[in-house]
Enzyme design. Structure first.
Site, PDB file in Angstrom:
ATOM      1  N   CYS A 134     -14.485 -64.456 -17.073  1.00  0.00           N
ATOM      2  CA  CYS A 134     -15.604 -65.383 -17.235  1.00  0.00           C
ATOM      3  C   CYS A 134     -16.205 -65.245 -18.615  1.00  0.00           C
ATOM      4  O   CYS A 134     -16.051 -64.217 -19.277  1.00  0.00           O
ATOM      5  CB  CYS A 134     -16.672 -65.088 -16.193  1.00  0.00           C
ATOM      6  SG  CYS A 134     -16.064 -65.392 -14.551  1.00  0.00           S
ATOM      7  N   TYR A 173      -5.504 -67.573  -6.981  1.00  0.00           N
ATOM      8  CA  TYR A 173      -6.439 -66.456  -7.113  1.00  0.00           C
ATOM      9  C   TYR A 173      -6.713 -65.886  -5.723  1.00  0.00           C
ATOM     10  O   TYR A 173      -7.318 -66.550  -4.876  1.00  0.00           O
ATOM     11  CB  TYR A 173      -7.705 -66.998  -7.757  1.00  0.00           C
ATOM     12  CG  TYR A 173      -8.799 -66.027  -8.096  1.00  0.00           C
ATOM     13  CD1 TYR A 173      -8.570 -64.674  -8.270  1.00  0.00           C
ATOM     14  CD2 TYR A 173     -10.095 -66.501  -8.292  1.00  0.00           C
ATOM     15  CE1 TYR A 173      -9.600 -63.810  -8.611  1.00  0.00           C
ATOM     16  CE2 TYR A 173     -11.129 -65.652  -8.643  1.00  0.00           C
ATOM     17  CZ  TYR A 173     -10.879 -64.314  -8.793  1.00  0.00           C
ATOM     18  OH  TYR A 173     -11.904 -63.472  -9.127  1.00  0.00           O
ATOM     19  N   HIS A 225     -10.873 -60.132  -5.922  1.00  0.00           N
ATOM     20  CA  HIS A 225     -12.300 -59.969  -6.231  1.00  0.00           C
ATOM     21  C   HIS A 225     -13.235 -60.287  -5.071  1.00  0.00           C
ATOM     22  O   HIS A 225     -14.440 -60.399  -5.264  1.00  0.00           O
ATOM     23  CB  HIS A 225     -12.687 -60.828  -7.451  1.00  0.00           C
ATOM     24  CG  HIS A 225     -12.149 -60.286  -8.736  1.00  0.00           C
ATOM     25  ND1 HIS A 225     -11.939 -61.073  -9.853  1.00  0.00           N
ATOM     26  CD2 HIS A 225     -11.762 -59.055  -9.079  1.00  0.00           C
ATOM     27  CE1 HIS A 225     -11.448 -60.335 -10.829  1.00  0.00           C
ATOM     28  NE2 HIS A 225     -11.338 -59.097 -10.380  1.00  0.00           N
ATOM     29  N   ASP A 261     -12.969 -53.763 -10.255  1.00  0.00           N
ATOM     30  CA  ASP A 261     -11.981 -54.198 -11.251  1.00  0.00           C
ATOM     31  C   ASP A 261     -12.531 -54.006 -12.664  1.00  0.00           C
ATOM     32  O   ASP A 261     -11.827 -53.544 -13.560  1.00  0.00           O
ATOM     33  CB  ASP A 261     -11.653 -55.677 -11.001  1.00  0.00           C
ATOM     34  CG  ASP A 261     -10.540 -56.183 -11.895  1.00  0.00           C
ATOM     35  OD1 ASP A 261      -9.672 -55.381 -12.279  1.00  0.00           O
ATOM     36  OD2 ASP A 261     -10.522 -57.387 -12.194  1.00  0.00           O
TER      37      ASP A 261
END
Ligand code: ADP
Ligand code: SF4
Length: 688
Positions: free
Chosen positions: A31, A171, A174, A267
């Site tokens: 991001c 994806y 997360h 992460d």
């Protein structure tokens, strides 16, 4: 300098399905806090990495349909043809420098509330919003919903192809993505063919992969970002069990496996709690299971570790997010044999706080990040000097070091005067706290680079400057980077009307006293009204030294702002485990010789906590006496030929180290330039 042949392997081209990466440097999705609101800024930031030699440059997570739209985060979007046009600029910018462009399509599923689209979030089961505390629930998808979901996704894959991407990501990581919600038993309580057995829980991911492979028809590579372990033990996915089995089931479907741990805090663990390569134990098994290339991350900043990652067969690519932010030119620097010029990430997660603040990310090490488009700042190039004027920088903390370095790179004759023997200012002090050693890179990188500029930048250690010595020194410009000091009177957010009674006692210390060698007696109360790392870190340091410690804070949790850097839970759990006493939601109201009085911020009555010393972490004051002393005598400045005196860094306004570095850099960029104007940067406005 030519590249050291030992590193040749890092520059091998690698095939990913139908496309070829020019080398092994891979910027995995991350991001930026810019997203669809600041698309030119985001594209320019990514293009810088392509220019710096990365073979693959990816977007952040990219919402593909309004059913999951990430607001209030300004995440990139690929909802319709207009987004295709916008993202074309992005891929063009990355392609211009020879990199492959990757897009990470995401459905945030039950994670976020959809305040913008007002669609009810979707998930495998009825679940409260998981990445926020909003009073919103996801509704359980029925089979029609799943069918629609697959169509939305397939259409977005085609849009990503039309936008010029070379690589499309699914994806599943997360703890914020639909396939992961289906995969993990914690979120999937279904009893149909999408719930229950692992095979059923993997079904949606398999279908999405098959849909994607079918849709791209060999024109794009298909990547899967997959969390092998949630670090939750048997409550979540573990690499030894379900992580491994799921990979076995899907091994041949994607063209690339991008593997990491979940959630984001794990992460993107900070250097305070993890070291380079920390994810290896959870992902190194993957290469032995799949025939497709693998990429993994672990805050890789050292070329040696990168080399070892490849030669030991752990991964085919060196995956980086933060290291590529701190230094977008890592690949080129290794290629050019300039290893010492790498600006290594310090693992502080200030970049992450930008995403959480919904504003362009900042970086402690790289002051140009986020400024590539709006201010035209390049991390490796800077305008030559605008005059022959010399500059004295007073203070060699992060602001002064960065200022002197950037001025030296512009070709100015610079004097850098530092009162202490060692350079680094607060960075030198703070990097001695437990877990903070990597932060010293802020100093070491700059000190080393300044050393290389010794013909233009002269460093004067143990040189405490006064107004007199500055006027005598003969420089034309003076940048005052004298830093700040913690106040000892307790004034901060909770106490605003005056000093806390008793704060003038000899047993009351500030962080500066501690860095200066003071040893508080046990038991010690740390009063944290600052809320970032300092209070928690000093409590840890004192406990390590065997002191009894009580941390008092008016905030509801310890080190509350560290939440923005993904650290808060770890900080508080560690202090609890160490036996630090914790009084959250309490203000410090009086200090006596052998106790303090604390009071609940919600009206709980006063109580006393016995202690022999108190450390105040509340707020700071700028060390600006020297600046004001100089400004008070304009005639003498004119007489001495001084053209300007300016404050930078904490001397101007105490703040983050990142802000001090940026302030020093800005000064150097703007010296002798046109006045920056009232709005000193370009803006992205959609209707002009
Ligand atoms: P910043 O974060 O703004 O760089 P720091 O507090 O880290 O601020 O660093 C300020 C540095 O300035 C410290 O190393 C301090 O020793 C030095 N300093 C302060 N006053 C003077 C002075 N009068 N002359 C030279 N150096 C000074
Ligand atoms: Fe690394 Fe900190 Fe920069 Fe993020 S902000 S890239 S963690 S140095």
């Amino acid at each position: 300098m030519p590249r050291d042949p030992r590193f040749d392997i890092l520059f091998d081209p690698v095939r990913i399905g139908p496309v070829t990466a020019r080398n092994r440097f891979f910027q995995v999705p991350h991001c930026s806090g810019m997203g669809h609101l600041l698309p030119r800024s985001d594209a320019a930031m990514r293009a810088m990495k392509a220019e710096g030699g990365w073979a693959v440059v990816c977007t952040e997570q990219c919402s593909f349909h309004p059913h999951a739209e990430a607001a209030p985060y300004p995440e990139t979007k690929l909802w319709d043809r207009d987004d295709v046009v916008r993202m074309r600029h992005w891929t063009d910018a990355v392609h211009e420098h020879g990199a492959l462009a990757g897009v990470e399509l995401v459905s945030n599923a039950s994670a976020l509330p959809n305040y913008y689209s007002r669609e009810i979030p979707l998930g495998p089961s009825h679940t409260p919003a998981t990445y926020s505390h909003d009073p919103v629930q996801a509704r359980a998808m029925d089979l029609d919903d799943i069918h629609e979901f697959r169509r939305w996704h397939r259409d977005a894959v085609l849009r990503s192809r039309d936008a010029g991407f070379d690589l499309v990501y699914l994806y599943c990581g997360h703890d914020i993505a639909m396939p992961m919600d289906f995969l993990t038993r914690r979120r999937n309580r279904r009893t149909d063919e999408y719930g229950g057995s692992l095979e059923n829980r993997v079904r949606l991911l398999r279908e999405l992969l098959e849909d994607t492979v079918g849709a791209v028809g060999g024109q794009m590579a298909v990547a899967l970002r997959f969390a092998t372990d949630e670090l939750l033990g048997e409550d979540g996915v573990t690499w030894e069990d379900e992580g491994c089995k799921a990979i076995e089931m899907l091994a041949d479907l994607p063209d690339l496996w991008d593997v990491n741990v979940s959630d984001w805090a794990h992460d993107s663990a900070t250097s305070r709690f993890s070291s380079e390569g920390f994810q290896e134990p959870y992902v190194s098994f993957v290469k032995g299971m799949v025939k497709k290339p693998v990429v993994c991350v672990g805050r890789y900043t050292s070329p040696e570790t990168m080399l070892s990652l490849i030669t030991r067969g752990v991964s085919d690519f060196v995956g980086c997010a933060r290291p590529s932010i701190a230094d977008p030119f890592i690949p080129n620097k290794i290629d050019e044999g300039r290893l010492d010029d790498i600006r290594e990430c310090i693992g502080c997660n200030i970049c992450v706080t930008g995403q959480h603040m919904k504003t362009p990310m900042r970086c402690t090490q790289n002051p140009t990040v986020g400024e590539e488009w709006r201010r035209g700042w390049h991390p490796e190039r800077i305008e030559p000097k605008g005059s022959e004027a010399s500059v004295l920088v007073v203070g060699a903390g992060p602001a002064g070091l960065e200022c002197a370095l950037a001025l030296g790179q512009r070709g100015y004759k610079v004097g850098l005067a530092e009162a202490r023997r060692e350079l680094g200012g607060r960075v030198t002090d703070e990097s001695a706290m437990p877990g903070f050693s990597e932060w010293a890179r802020v100093r070491d990188y700059r000190a080393y680079q300044i050393d290389k500029l010794h013909e233009t930048v002269e460093v004067f250690r143990e040189s405490e400057m006064t107004a007199e010595t500055i006027l005598d020194a003969g420089y034309r410009h003076v940048a005052v980077a004298t830093g700040s000091r913690w106040r000892g009177d307790g004034i901060g957010r909770a106490n605003t009307m005056g000093p806390i009674p008793g704060s003038d006692g000899a047993h009351v210390f500030t962080p500066n006293d501690i860095f200066g060698g003071a040893s508080p007696a046990s038991p010690v109360v740390v009063f944290d009204d600052d809320h970032y790392y300092m209070g928690g870190a000093l409590a840890e340091q004192f406990r390590d030294a065997g002191l009894e410690v009580v941390l008092v804070t008016p905030a509801p949790v310890v080190s509350s702002w560290s939440e923005e850097a993904l650290e808060q839970e770890i900080v508080q759990s560690r202090l609890v485990a160490m036996g630090v006493g914790i009084a959250t939601g309490h203000n410090l109201t009086r200090i006596d010789a052998d106790a303090v009085e604390i009071e609940g911020v919600y009206g709980e009555g006063a109580r006393t906590v016995a202690c022999a010393s108190v450390v105040m972490v509340t707020s700071r004051l700028p060390n600006d006496g020297l600046y004001h002393g100089l400004k008070a005598s304009p005639d003498r400045l004119a007489e001495a030929g001084v053209l300007s005196v300016r404050r930078i860094g904490d001397a101007l306004g105490p703040g983050l180290i990142a802000a001090a570095v940026w302030s020093g850099h800005r000064y150097a960029r703007e010296l002798d330039g046109p006045p920056p104007g009232d709005v000193p940067f370009k803006r992205e406005l959609v209707f002009v």
